[in-house]
Enzyme design. Structure first.
Site, PDB file in Angstrom:
ATOM      1  N   THR A   9       0.870  -1.173   0.000  1.00 25.32           N
ATOM      2  CA  THR A   9       0.000   0.000   0.000  1.00 25.32           C
ATOM      3  C   THR A   9       0.908   1.224   0.000  1.00 25.32           C
ATOM      4  OG1 THR A   9      -0.008   0.127   2.381  1.00 25.32           O
ATOM      5  CG2 THR A   9      -1.742  -1.184   1.376  1.00 25.32           C
TER       6      THR A   9
ATOM      7  N   GLU B 232      -5.764  -3.683  -0.917  1.00 22.30           N
ATOM      8  CA  GLU B 232      -6.147  -4.783  -0.029  1.00 22.30           C
ATOM      9  C   GLU B 232      -7.233  -5.675  -0.615  1.00 22.30           C
ATOM     10  OE1 GLU B 232      -5.503  -1.723   0.865  1.00 22.30           O
ATOM     11  OE2 GLU B 232      -4.572  -1.616   2.857  1.00 22.30           O
TER      12      GLU B 232
ATOM     13  N   LYS C  97     -14.662  17.600  10.003  1.00 25.81           N
ATOM     14  CA  LYS C  97     -15.636  17.492  11.072  1.00 25.81           C
ATOM     15  C   LYS C  97     -15.976  18.887  11.585  1.00 25.81           C
ATOM     16  CE  LYS C  97     -16.621  13.541  13.898  1.00 25.81           C
ATOM     17  NZ  LYS C  97     -16.124  12.488  14.746  1.00 25.81           N
TER      18      LYS C  97
ATOM     19  N   TRP D  56     -20.066  15.530   9.935  1.00 29.66           N
ATOM     20  CA  TRP D  56     -19.126  15.264   8.868  1.00 29.66           C
ATOM     21  C   TRP D  56     -19.491  16.000   7.585  1.00 29.66           C
ATOM     22  CZ3 TRP D  56     -17.876   9.283   8.893  1.00 29.66           C
ATOM     23  CH2 TRP D  56     -17.188   8.992  10.081  1.00 29.66           C
TER      24      TRP D  56
HETATM   25  P1  ADP Z   1      -3.584   3.762  -1.091  1.00 28.21           P
HETATM   26  O1  ADP Z   1      -4.637   3.409  -0.077  1.00 28.21           O
HETATM   27  O2  ADP Z   1      -2.266   3.350  -0.705  1.00 28.21           O
HETATM   28  O3  ADP Z   1      -3.769   5.133  -1.702  1.00 28.21           O
HETATM   29  P2  ADP Z   1      -4.970   2.218  -3.043  1.00 28.21           P
HETATM   30  O4  ADP Z   1      -4.685   2.391  -4.449  1.00 28.21           O
HETATM   31  O5  ADP Z   1      -5.174   0.893  -2.505  1.00 28.21           O
HETATM   32  O6  ADP Z   1      -3.781   2.834  -2.353  1.00 28.21           O
HETATM   33  O7  ADP Z   1      -6.146   3.185  -2.695  1.00 28.21           O
HETATM   34  C1  ADP Z   1      -7.390   2.752  -2.262  1.00 28.21           C
HETATM   35  C2  ADP Z   1      -8.217   3.931  -1.902  1.00 28.21           C
HETATM   36  O8  ADP Z   1      -8.426   4.777  -3.037  1.00 28.21           O
HETATM   37  C3  ADP Z   1      -9.611   3.587  -1.459  1.00 28.21           C
HETATM   38  O9  ADP Z   1      -9.622   3.183  -0.112  1.00 28.21           O
HETATM   39  C4  ADP Z   1     -10.349   4.885  -1.693  1.00 28.21           C
HETATM   40  O10 ADP Z   1     -10.136   5.803  -0.646  1.00 28.21           O
HETATM   41  C5  ADP Z   1      -9.685   5.421  -2.926  1.00 28.21           C
HETATM   42  N1  ADP Z   1     -10.485   5.123  -4.111  1.00 28.21           N
HETATM   43  C6  ADP Z   1     -10.320   4.136  -5.007  1.00 28.21           C
HETATM   44  N2  ADP Z   1     -11.238   4.200  -5.977  1.00 28.21           N
HETATM   45  C7  ADP Z   1     -12.026   5.264  -5.689  1.00 28.21           C
HETATM   46  C8  ADP Z   1     -13.168   5.867  -6.310  1.00 28.21           C
HETATM   47  N3  ADP Z   1     -13.689   5.406  -7.438  1.00 28.21           N
HETATM   48  N4  ADP Z   1     -13.701   6.945  -5.707  1.00 28.21           N
HETATM   49  C9  ADP Z   1     -13.200   7.436  -4.555  1.00 28.21           C
HETATM   50  N5  ADP Z   1     -12.131   6.936  -3.945  1.00 28.21           N
HETATM   51  C10 ADP Z   1     -11.554   5.847  -4.492  1.00 28.21           C
END
Ligand code: ADP
Length: 542
Positions: free
Chosen positions: A186, A331, A439, A444
């Site tokens: 990640t 994940e 917040k 929120w």
């Molecule tokens: P990191 O968490 O390390 O940035 P990831 O690529 O695994 O790497 O990112 C996952 C996160 O990206 C998700 O938990 C979410 O917050 C965000 N995300 C992914 N796709 C979308 C989407 N279509 N809209 C909004 N947020 C998104």
């Protein structure tokens, strides 16, 4: 009573074997680091992957050992995807956009044995080579003629020499489908990065689901160009999906600017593409500045961060390219939801349909989701209640590599760190990341909505909304904006733009204009950096 069906393990090698046998003539086209276009077929790719598997064996790479890559999207990277995992080792795709210190940390943590890299990363390799602890050899993914004449890197090998030195006589081994196949870290926006170790089984099941019409919907008739890097959650699984369905694959290499991408889309007849919103911004700007169109592209998959409705509108209304909004994370391999509409949403008037499409969508079969409140109790699917999103399924992480961070699960569910609503039809919408939520007076405010509105303003190129300190409300939204070149817009204009578009108390308290907004290694806004930058910002309402 046991069933009497064949016990055949789900293995990654079977995807390539299938592509070779049933789609042998289908092409894999790559724009190379060198700038030229390379063409091969799945048949040739299969043969080369087996030669490479023999080379890995000759290098003494054992079952389960990690083989790292630092590479762009291209055919050699695809060969490694199959040769490494297929032979029982673990493919570890390092992210070259990370700081060298982080690359060293991750390579050591993963105990990588060999590192394959694209020539453009030679300076990075030279910086990390003396520091990494476990890597025995560095392989430049190029041919002999282009090998660097002189390099400080010890044990520098040439990819094409390795392929040439071995024959394609290799039988993919058969083993337990729960064996590890690949490793992704990640991006670690908070704390050290954590490794997610996928299995052959999880990858195959994810591939079946991703290929479905209501997933990423790919078929033998498609030409797929993944802009999303192969070092970012396996390019959302597309390198596996393409082999499963026999789609033509087109790889852009390091050339991700609007002009290069558009040329490749048109020259190769690309029908489906996939990437994060920031990439599409560059492409749309280029297409619009030069009055171009898309003659073959039918669909683009957008995820990684929220796709603003203004971008959806541009693709769909001006260019007749359908947007498929998808959500996932490292994940979960990464696909969780995709926003394909049901008949009820398709029948809605255009504006409401767009609103439905802007959600992150419905789960693909295999993933189960729920939202919970602060007390952990499940919240209703009414499109209003928002809480943390939890998921479970056979391609969702159960624990991080080497047990880092302890047990991540809550009663068998993985907490995503995203805050979302789910409506009665099962459409999930992310309102924020838990750590980015604003917040205000205990309530929120979702920053994504505020950003989407700003992005609909014609003068705004990029927008991010963060929490700024407020003496009365604790936090209030601060909008950070990058203007389009030569655009004229004032703070007052932008604040006025929110009127009637959102509840008044959600309207940002202030706007600041900046030259650039920091992006992380996967093209996402680094809100932690922005919050740091504006930690002393005094709101006019304070
Ligand atoms: P990191 O968490 O390390 O940035 P990831 O690529 O695994 O790497 O990112 C996952 C996160 O990206 C998700 O938990 C979410 O917050 C965000 N995300 C992914 N796709 C979308 C989407 N279509 N809209 C909004 N947020 C998104």
């Amino acid at each position: 009573m046991y069933a009497q069906m064949m016990q055949q393990p789900l293995l990654i090698s079977s995807l390539l074997t299938h592509a070779e046998r049933h789609h042998g003539d289908r092409e894999v086209v790559s724009r190379r680091v060198e700038g030229d276009i390379h063409r091969c077929t799945y048949r040739e790719l299969g043969q080369r992957a087996r030669r490479l598997a023999n080379a890995l064996q000759a290098m003494d790479i054992g079952f389960g050992e990690r083989v790292a890559t630092l590479a762009w999207n291209g055919y050699r990277h695809l060969e490694l995807y199959y040769a490494v995992s297929g032979s029982g080792a673990v493919l570890h795709t390092l992210n070259p956009r990370l700081h060298p210190d982080q690359v060293v940390w991750i390579a050591d943590h993963a105990e990588d044995q060999v590192l394959f890299f694209d020539l453009s990363f030679l300076p990075l390799i030279e910086a990390i080579a003396p520091r990494v602890k476990t890597i025995k050899a560095f392989v430049a993914m190029t041919d002999r003629a282009l090998m660097p004449a002189k390099s400080a890197v010890k044990n520098l090998l040439c990819y094409e020499d390795l392929v040439d030195a071995h024959d394609s006589d290799f039988t993919w081994p058969r083993f337990d489908e729960y064996s590890a196949s690949s490793l992704c870290y990640t991006s670690g926006t908070t704390g050290n990065p954590k490794g997610v170790l996928y299995s052959h089984r999880s990858t195959l099941l994810h591939t079946f689901a991703a290929a479905l019409p209501d997933g990423l919907s790919c078929s033998a008739r498609d030409t797929v160009l993944p802009v999303v890097p192969m070092f970012h959650v396996n390019a959302w699984g597309l390198p596996y999906v393409a082999c499963m369905v026999g789609a033509k694959l087109v790889f852009p290499g390091p050339f991700l600017d609007g002009k290069s991408l558009h040329e490749l889309f048109e020259a190769e007849g690309v029908t489906v593409s996939a990437g994060v919103p920031t990439v599409w911004q560059g492409l749309l700007a280029h297409v619009e500045a030069h009055d171009l169109g898309f003659s073959t592209m039918r669909r683009t998959i957008i995820g990684g961060s929220a796709c603003p409705p203004s971008m959806m509108r541009a693709f769909q209304e001006r260019h007749d390219v359908q947007v498929l909004h998808a959500w996932g994370m490292t994940e979960i391999s990464p696909l969780g939801t995709a926003c394909t509409l049901k008949p009820a949403q398709l029948a809605l008037p255009p504006e409401e349909r767009l609103a439905a499409q802007s959600k992150q969508g419905r789960v693909v079969f295999g993933v189960d989701m729920k939202i919970v409140g602060d007390d952990g109790a499940e919240l209703p699917w009414d499109g209003q209640a928002s809480g943390e999103l939890l998921v479970r399924g056979p391609w969702v992480v159960a624990s991080y590599f080497k047990g880092e961070g302890g047990d991540p699960l809550i009663d068998g569910w993985f907490p995503t760190g995203d805050v979302a609503t789910i409506d009665a039809d099962g459409f999930m919408q992310i309102t924020d990341r838990a750590k980015d939520v604003i917040k205000s007076g205990g309530e929120w405010i979702g920053s994504i909505d505020l950003e989407n509105i700003a992005l609909a303003h014609p003068a705004v190129a990029m927008a991010a909304c963060i929490a700024a300190k407020h003496p009365k409300w604790d936090e209030r939204p601060l909008l950070v904006v990058v203007k389009k070149p030569d655009a004229q817009v004032t703070r007052q204009d932008l604040l006025g733009f929110y009127e009637g578009r959102i509840a008044r108390w959600w309207t940002p308290d202030d706007v600041v204009f900046v030259d650039a907004i920091p992006l992380g290694a996967t093209g996402k806004v680094q809100k932690n950096k922005l919050r740091e930058q504006f930690q002393d910002h005094v709101l006019p309402t304070a």
